[in-house]
Design a protein around this motif. Structure first.
Motif, PDB file in Angstrom:
ATOM      1  N   TYR A   1       0.408  -1.311  -0.092  1.00 26.53           N
ATOM      2  CA  TYR A   1       0.176   0.150   0.005  1.00 26.53           C
ATOM      3  C   TYR A   1       1.073   1.097  -0.079  1.00 26.53           C
ATOM      4  O   TYR A   1       1.539   1.548   1.269  1.00 26.53           O
ATOM      5  N   PRO A   2       0.328   2.153  -0.666  1.00 24.46           N
ATOM      6  CA  PRO A   2       1.291   3.421  -1.099  1.00 24.46           C
ATOM      7  C   PRO A   2       1.843   4.125   0.567  1.00 24.46           C
ATOM      8  O   PRO A   2       0.547   5.247   0.766  1.00 24.46           O
ATOM      9  N   THR A   3       1.775   3.884   1.583  1.00 21.06           N
ATOM     10  CA  THR A   3       1.562   4.122   2.956  1.00 21.06           C
ATOM     11  C   THR A   3       2.668   5.626   2.854  1.00 21.06           C
ATOM     12  O   THR A   3       1.596   6.950   3.690  1.00 21.06           O
ATOM     13  N   MET A   4       3.214   5.934   2.493  1.00 16.36           N
ATOM     14  CA  MET A   4       3.612   7.702   1.815  1.00 16.36           C
ATOM     15  C   MET A   4       2.804   8.675   2.067  1.00 16.36           C
ATOM     16  O   MET A   4       2.424  10.387   2.019  1.00 16.36           O
ATOM     17  N   HIS A   5       1.978   7.817   0.462  1.00 21.24           N
ATOM     18  CA  HIS A   5       0.853   8.482  -0.351  1.00 21.24           C
ATOM     19  C   HIS A   5      -0.322   8.556   1.059  1.00 21.24           C
ATOM     20  O   HIS A   5      -0.833  10.196   1.154  1.00 21.24           O
ATOM     21  N   PHE A   6      -0.384   7.893   1.659  1.00 24.36           N
ATOM     22  CA  PHE A   6      -1.876   8.115   2.595  1.00 24.36           C
ATOM     23  C   PHE A   6      -1.349   8.738   4.050  1.00 24.36           C
ATOM     24  O   PHE A   6      -2.186   9.933   3.891  1.00 24.36           O
ATOM     25  N   TYR A   7       0.045   9.016   4.259  1.00 20.99           N
ATOM     26  CA  TYR A   7       0.629   9.598   5.497  1.00 20.99           C
ATOM     27  C   TYR A   7       0.394  11.003   4.831  1.00 20.99           C
ATOM     28  O   TYR A   7      -0.039  11.722   5.130  1.00 20.99           O
ATOM     29  N   HIS A   8       0.996  11.331   3.380  1.00 30.48           N
ATOM     30  CA  HIS A   8       0.699  12.626   3.368  1.00 30.48           C
ATOM     31  C   HIS A   8      -0.631  13.121   2.710  1.00 30.48           C
ATOM     32  O   HIS A   8      -1.150  14.675   3.193  1.00 30.48           O
ATOM     33  N   GLN A   9      -1.593  12.621   2.464  1.00 32.13           N
ATOM     34  CA  GLN A   9      -2.918  12.308   2.629  1.00 32.13           C
ATOM     35  C   GLN A   9      -3.811  13.494   3.602  1.00 32.13           C
ATOM     36  O   GLN A   9      -4.627  14.067   3.778  1.00 32.13           O
ATOM     37  N   MET A  10      -3.128  12.775   4.676  1.00 32.05           N
ATOM     38  CA  MET A  10      -4.264  12.464   6.078  1.00 32.05           C
ATOM     39  C   MET A  10      -2.984  14.015   6.645  1.00 32.05           C
ATOM     40  O   MET A  10      -4.366  15.274   7.295  1.00 32.05           O
ATOM     41  N   ARG A  11      -1.855  14.325   6.589  1.00 25.74           N
ATOM     42  CA  ARG A  11      -1.463  15.788   6.747  1.00 25.74           C
ATOM     43  C   ARG A  11      -2.677  16.398   6.210  1.00 25.74           C
ATOM     44  O   ARG A  11      -2.883  17.946   7.247  1.00 25.74           O
ATOM     45  N   SER A  12      -2.307  16.338   4.474  1.00 28.66           N
ATOM     46  CA  SER A  12      -3.326  17.939   4.063  1.00 28.66           C
ATOM     47  C   SER A  12      -4.290  17.850   4.191  1.00 28.66           C
ATOM     48  O   SER A  12      -5.717  19.054   4.680  1.00 28.66           O
ATOM     49  N   LEU A  13      -5.516  16.302   4.533  1.00 29.38           N
ATOM     50  CA  LEU A  13      -6.414  16.987   5.186  1.00 29.38           C
ATOM     51  C   LEU A  13      -6.442  17.757   6.646  1.00 29.38           C
ATOM     52  O   LEU A  13      -7.634  18.775   6.761  1.00 29.38           O
ATOM     53  N   PHE A  14      -5.368  16.962   7.407  1.00 27.82           N
ATOM     54  CA  PHE A  14      -5.470  17.782   8.790  1.00 27.82           C
ATOM     55  C   PHE A  14      -5.373  19.200   8.576  1.00 27.82           C
ATOM     56  O   PHE A  14      -5.530  20.386   9.856  1.00 27.82           O
ATOM     57  N   ALA A  15      -4.542  19.944   8.336  1.00 30.59           N
ATOM     58  CA  ALA A  15      -4.577  21.196   7.775  1.00 30.59           C
ATOM     59  C   ALA A  15      -5.380  21.890   6.869  1.00 30.59           C
ATOM     60  O   ALA A  15      -5.593  22.849   7.211  1.00 30.59           O
ATOM     61  N   GLU A  16      -6.795  21.312   6.272  1.00 26.53           N
ATOM     62  CA  GLU A  16      -7.612  21.636   5.794  1.00 26.53           C
ATOM     63  C   GLU A  16      -8.720  21.852   7.391  1.00 26.53           C
ATOM     64  O   GLU A  16      -9.747  22.605   7.368  1.00 26.53           O
ATOM     65  N   PHE A  17      -8.442  21.249   8.274  1.00 23.24           N
ATOM     66  CA  PHE A  17      -9.441  21.177   9.414  1.00 23.24           C
ATOM     67  C   PHE A  17      -8.837  22.229  10.453  1.00 23.24           C
ATOM     68  O   PHE A  17      -8.976  22.676  11.612  1.00 23.24           O
ATOM     69  N   GLY A  18      -7.352  23.064  10.124  1.00 23.24           N
ATOM     70  CA  GLY A  18      -6.738  23.707  10.478  1.00 23.24           C
ATOM     71  C   GLY A  18      -5.627  22.946  12.027  1.00 23.24           C
ATOM     72  O   GLY A  18      -5.525  23.657  13.353  1.00 23.24           O
ATOM     73  N   ILE A  19      -5.700  21.379  11.572  1.00 15.81           N
ATOM     74  CA  ILE A  19      -4.770  21.267  13.361  1.00 15.81           C
ATOM     75  C   ILE A  19      -3.285  21.117  12.204  1.00 15.81           C
ATOM     76  O   ILE A  19      -2.793  20.553  11.467  1.00 15.81           O
ATOM     77  N   ASP A  20      -2.835  21.178  13.484  1.00 17.45           N
ATOM     78  CA  ASP A  20      -0.694  20.769  12.766  1.00 17.45           C
ATOM     79  C   ASP A  20      -0.979  19.437  12.445  1.00 17.45           C
ATOM     80  O   ASP A  20      -0.942  18.525  13.313  1.00 17.45           O
ATOM     81  N   LYS A  21       0.727  19.465  12.376  1.00 13.61           N
ATOM     82  CA  LYS A  21       0.937  18.599  11.229  1.00 13.61           C
ATOM     83  C   LYS A  21       1.756  17.470  12.164  1.00 13.61           C
ATOM     84  O   LYS A  21       1.588  16.571  12.679  1.00 13.61           O
ATOM     85  N   LYS A  22       2.084  18.142  13.340  1.00 11.33           N
ATOM     86  CA  LYS A  22       2.424  17.071  14.432  1.00 11.33           C
ATOM     87  C   LYS A  22       1.376  16.459  15.029  1.00 11.33           C
ATOM     88  O   LYS A  22       2.123  15.326  15.585  1.00 11.33           O
ATOM     89  N   ARG A  23       0.233  16.631  14.786  1.00 16.68           N
ATOM     90  CA  ARG A  23      -0.685  15.783  16.015  1.00 16.68           C
ATOM     91  C   ARG A  23      -1.473  14.873  14.916  1.00 16.68           C
ATOM     92  O   ARG A  23      -2.288  13.638  15.876  1.00 16.68           O
ATOM     93  N   LEU A  24      -1.068  14.334  13.551  1.00 16.00           N
ATOM     94  CA  LEU A  24      -0.368  13.222  13.058  1.00 16.00           C
ATOM     95  C   LEU A  24       0.571  12.101  13.153  1.00 16.00           C
ATOM     96  O   LEU A  24       1.868  12.530  13.010  1.00 16.00           O
ATOM     97  N   VAL A  25       0.131  10.960  13.987  1.00 16.20           N
ATOM     98  CA  VAL A  25       1.250  10.768  13.929  1.00 16.20           C
ATOM     99  C   VAL A  25       1.586   9.105  13.254  1.00 16.20           C
ATOM    100  O   VAL A  25       0.638   8.351  13.634  1.00 16.20           O
ATOM    101  N   MET A  26       2.437   9.197  13.147  1.00 18.65           N
ATOM    102  CA  MET A  26       2.402   7.036  11.973  1.00 18.65           C
ATOM    103  C   MET A  26       3.677   6.137  12.387  1.00 18.65           C
ATOM    104  O   MET A  26       4.514   6.663  12.249  1.00 18.65           O
TER     105      MET A  26
END
Length: 935
Positions: free
Chosen positions: A788-813
């Protein structure tokens, strides 16, 4: 900056030194006096001792009636041929010339040789020395020093015919719109030259002017640019600077030579002149190009600069405002040529793809985007008759490398979105056979389910047929936007229905037999489990296609067992596992036979491989026989049938038809064949599976979704046994290592990245955004890496968090962990566990419960999406089960915001787990199985 200022100062010093040179100053004074003498009689009384006017003033007057031509000879270490070049310049029949030698820092005898000619002419002859400017900047310096109306370049190793300037000026003076005059040139090469490249070049670059289809003595340059042959090789149909005469005003109006180019710096100038002026042509060889190994052209060629420079030139043609005069058609042709030039060879592209897969970088992503665009445009520019050879050649190989690269998982840029939309619009019109170039281009950007083409009864060329099928049935590696899962599910169900219907209608047709073979060996329906659709029909069709294929290759699917005799005292039970491993299928199957009465049951465990040795030994101790299945399918079937099984319990996922256990399960292998819900993420729908084992909390009120007869157990219907003590943890995680403090709220999930679909990502983002100081930690439930393209998934999750105004540091893989003990250590540090939906992982849910974590699950519409909810209800926590996204978010936020409530649930869960709940009570589960099987 200081360095640039220093360089400019050095240049200025050299130029001042040149201007103060007595020879140069004297020459300038003499020219000025000659001019004054021509227009006035004031000097007639002066003695000839003071100023010698030459033998006849009349000759000077005639000479100056013609426009001055500046012969510019840029030099650099040209001692070998500079003398011949100067001699040809001084031998011109045209009288009004000046000669400028601009030396770029030669270290040989170039200057001394040039100086030896200064006394041989009355023309203004200047030798200007300066530091090394480089090729094109030296040309530009020549232009800055020229005083003539026309500039005639002559390279240090070339020659001019005596009448060259005279004939070129004559044409130039015919029309004020003429910016450049050119002529053919001869080729000079040493008779002893052995370099094959130079020998071939001497033939391939002669008679360049014949490449034009309608060359006239005077014509607008844009006529030449519109020539159908303009971009055909050789693209330079004018020649080198020694072949042209250029009006000096041209450089003031359109600019100098572009120092950003090297091999194509002259062609760039010719095109700019053609775009803005008329062009003159003299159909005589008025110059000679010398070819020898020391020329910069061949050094550039050997260094690969030729390829690089043509790419730079094409990009300039497309993007520079200097080329605004080019029309759309020629720009499209240029883009096509650029695309071809931009294509890397297969080994370079393979390396780029490999590096990108390991660790995507901005550079590798950009390079793959550019290469993808080049290949896509290449398809669009190819004629129908050239498609096959291109696809079977290097372009097709590059195409497949790009399809396999995963670049489609990157979000499209705005330009790419516009580009693909034009392709999609065309693809929606007409049949595939007529739009094949558009399909090939679209494949590089979109999955089949995202494209508006009609595959039913499509006429596909044989050379493309298998790859077309691969594209048609390809499972997306990840989903990027909400709604895509359901769209894909609908697409795949319709596609499988189409194939199954045609196989049923035309069972003897070769094409549908081939389709069945392809389907069985290449198609996965795993992603269908991510949707909320009832899958009974599509999985039944999948099973029918598999059975059809197996019959075609000679498998005996049906089999009749002898009747059971009254003397038989034991039930012979077979347990089928793909592998015995430290994974959920093994843990969920062991309770089915672990504590059966061995006086009533003879137990045979079938497997293909053992990955956990201690578990293998344990299974052997709880069975009468462990049988490894090997060899081909026929031998496996014969071995199992020889054991005369009464019941076969299938403890592995046979919905995945790529697995050998799925092929086996199509056969009649026992008198009664049963599949267990805990090991199968969806129903089996296989004809020879007689019963489906599920819990009454899972099956209750579920829609009609079973092809098999349902057997229900009390509760969730699942049980897990962990008989072998787990290894000691190899990692020691801390909340601090995740960026969490004691005040942080750690939400955690062990769902596979593939199961975290866009809708679920948004749900989790809403939760993290609503709970202050919260973080989301994702850990891989399985110790083996996902395909599975895990890095793409991670970047998409971070982008989504940014849309919700969430600091990227609040997502940990967390990276893949070695053992179950390691992710148990992680779970101990978490506060709340979030279960995935609609694909719910019952096995992964047991782990956080063992760690005493409060969990939040969402119940689905069909049985397999209700197992996790059933587990919590069985544990007496129905209030932790949500029935909608809103209730899932509300419940998660409430737990995250209330530490006392979390602690209360943690204490209660630990108490319930310590009491050996039903889904961990292997003895009770075995007793239920024993009663069912005995009946």
């Amino acid at each position: 900056n200081y360095q640039e200022a220093q360089e400019i100062g050095q240049i200025g010093a050299e130029e001042i030194k040149t201007l103060l040179n007595p020879q140069v100053a004297g020459s300038k004074i003499k020219k000025r006096l000659e001019y004054i003498a021509e227009i006035t009689d004031n000097f007639q009384s002066l003695s000839r001792g003071m100023f010698e006017k030459s033998s006849a003033v009349k000759a000077t007057t005639i000479q100056n009636a013609q426009p001055l031509v500046s012969i510019c000879i840029p030099t650099y270490n040209g001692a070998a041929f500079i003398g011949e070049a100067i001699q040809s310049a001084l031998a011109q029949t045209y009288p009004n010339i000046e000669l400028i030698i601009s030396d770029d820092g030669s270290t040989d005898e170039t200057i001394a040789i040039a100086q030896s000619f200064t006394s041989q002419t009355s023309a203004d002859f200047r030798i200007i020395l300066h530091r090394n400017y480089g090729l094109s900047q030296n040309w530009n310096f020549c232009i800055s020093q020229a005083k003539g109306k026309y500039i005639k370049f002559l390279f240090q190793d070339d020659l001019l015919a005596p009448e060259c300037i005279e004939k070129m000026v004559a044409v130039a003076e015919l029309n004020q719109k003429i910016g450049m005059v050119f002529s053919p040139r001869g080729i000079t090469i040493d008779a002893d030259e052995s370099n094959p490249i130079l020998r071939r070049a001497s033939q391939s670059i002669k008679d360049l002017h014949k490449g034009w289809s309608n060359l006239k003595s005077i014509q607008p340059g844009q006529e030449l640019l519109a020539d159908a042959n303009c971009l055909n090789n050789p693209i330079n149909k004018i020649g080198e600077p020694s072949t042209v005469l250029i009006a000096a005003r041209v450089f003031a109006e359109i600019g100098l030579f572009d120092s950003g180019l090297s091999q194509y710096v002259d062609l760039d100038m010719w095109w700019r002149i053609m775009g803005n002026y008329h062009i003159g042509f003299v159909d005589e060889k008025l110059s000679s190009l010398r070819i020898h190994p020391e020329q910069q052209t061949w050094k550039n060629f050997a260094a690969g600069e030729n390829h690089k420079d043509v790419v730079r030139f094409y990009k300039k043609l497309l993007n520079s405002p200097e080329y605004s005069f080019l029309n759309l058609q020629i720009k499209q042709t240029i883009q096509h040529k650029l695309d071809l030039r931009s294509q890397r060879n297969s080994s370079e592209l393979s390396k780029l793809v490999e590096d990108y897969k390991k660790s995507p970088t901005k550079e590798s992503i950009l390079a793959l985007r550019q290469h993808r665009q080049a290949i896509a445009r290449h398809w669009l520019n190819l004629s129908a008759e050239k498609l096959e050879s291109a696809y079977l050649g290097a372009t097709g190989k590059a195409h497949k490398l790009l399809l396999d690269s995963g670049i489609k998982n990157e979000i499209l840029t705005e330009a790419e979105t516009i580009f693909i939309q034009t392709i999609v619009t065309q693809l929606a019109q007409g049949e595939i056979a007529n739009n094949l170039p558009y399909l090939l281009a679209a494949m590089l950007y979109r999955e089949a389910y995202q494209l508006p083409f009609e595959y039913r009864n499509a006429a596909i060329p044989q050379w493309f047929f298998e790859d077309f099928l691969q594209f048609l049935f390809q499972t997306p590696s990840c989903f990027q936007e909400t709604g895509e899962v359901e769209k894909y599910s609908e697409y795949l169900q319709q596609l499988i229905s189409y194939v199954a219907a045609n196989i049923a209608s035309f069972p003897d047709a070769e094409v549908w037999r081939y389709l069945a073979q392809f389907f069985v060996n290449n198609v996965s329906c795993e992603a269908l489990a991510l949707s909320e659709a009832n899958l009974v029909n599509v999985l039944s069709q999948q099973s029918d296609i598999l059975e059809f294929y197996l019959k075609n290759i000679g498998c005996q699917i049906n089999y009749t067992f002898d009747k059971i005799t009254e003397e038989k005292k034991q039930i012979r039970l077979g347990i089928l596992l793909e592998k015995i491993s430290d994974e959920s299928e093994t843990f969920a199957t062991i309770p089915a036979f672990e504590y059966l009465d061995r006086n009533k049951f003879e137990i045979i465990v079938y497997y293909f491989q053992i990955q956990a040795e201690e578990l293998g030994k344990y299974c052997e101790s709880r069975a009468d026989k462990l049988v490894q299945l090997s060899g081909d399918l026929h031998n496996q079937v014969q071995k199992m049938r020889s054991h005369d099984l009464d019941i076969l319990l299938i403890g592995t996922n046979i919905a995945d038809i790529a697995k050998p256990t799925a092929w086996l399960s199509v056969h009649r292998l026992a008198r009664l064949q049963i599949a267990a819900a805990a090991s199968i993420p969806a129903i089996t729908t296989t004809r020879n599976i007689d019963r489906f084992l599920a819990g009454n909390l899972t099956a209750a009120d579920a829609p009609a979704e079973y092809r098999e007869k349902l057997i229900t157990l009390e509760g969730s219907g699942v049980c897990f046994s962990y008989p072998v003590e787990s290894e000691h943890p190899r990692v020691q995680p801390t909340r601090k290592s995740w960026g969490a403090t004691d005040q942080s709220v750690v939400f955690m999930s062990g769902a596979r990245a593939f199961e975290i679909i866009p809708e679920l990502r948004e749900t989790w983002a809403k939760i993290i955004a609503a709970v202050p100081h919260s973080i989301l930690v994702l850990y891989p439930f399985r110790s083996r890496p996902e395909n599975y393209p895990t890095m793409h998934f991670y970047h998409q999750m971070r982008s989504l968090f940014a849309e919700f105004g969430i600091d990227k540091k609040r997502l940990v893989m967390i990276k893949a962990l070695p053992t179950r003990a390691d992710y148990q250590e992680c779970l101990k540090l978490a506060d709340i566990y979030l279960d995935s939906y609609p694909c719910s992982g019952v096995a992964s849910l047991v782990e956080p419960l063992l760690a005493g974590l409060p969990v939040v699950v969402r119940s689905g519409l069909i049985g397999q999406q209700r197992v996790s909810a059933a587990l919590l209800r069985e544990l007496q926590f129905p209030e932790l089960v949500a029935n909608s996204e809103n209730s899932y978010v509300e419940l998660s936020v409430a737990l995250g915001s209330n530490p006392e409530w979390r602690q209360k649930y943690r204490d209660r869960i630990q108490q319930q787990m310590a009491a050996n709940p039903r889904f961990l009570d292997s003895r009770s589960y075995s007793a239920q199985i024993e009663k069912l099987f005995s009946d």
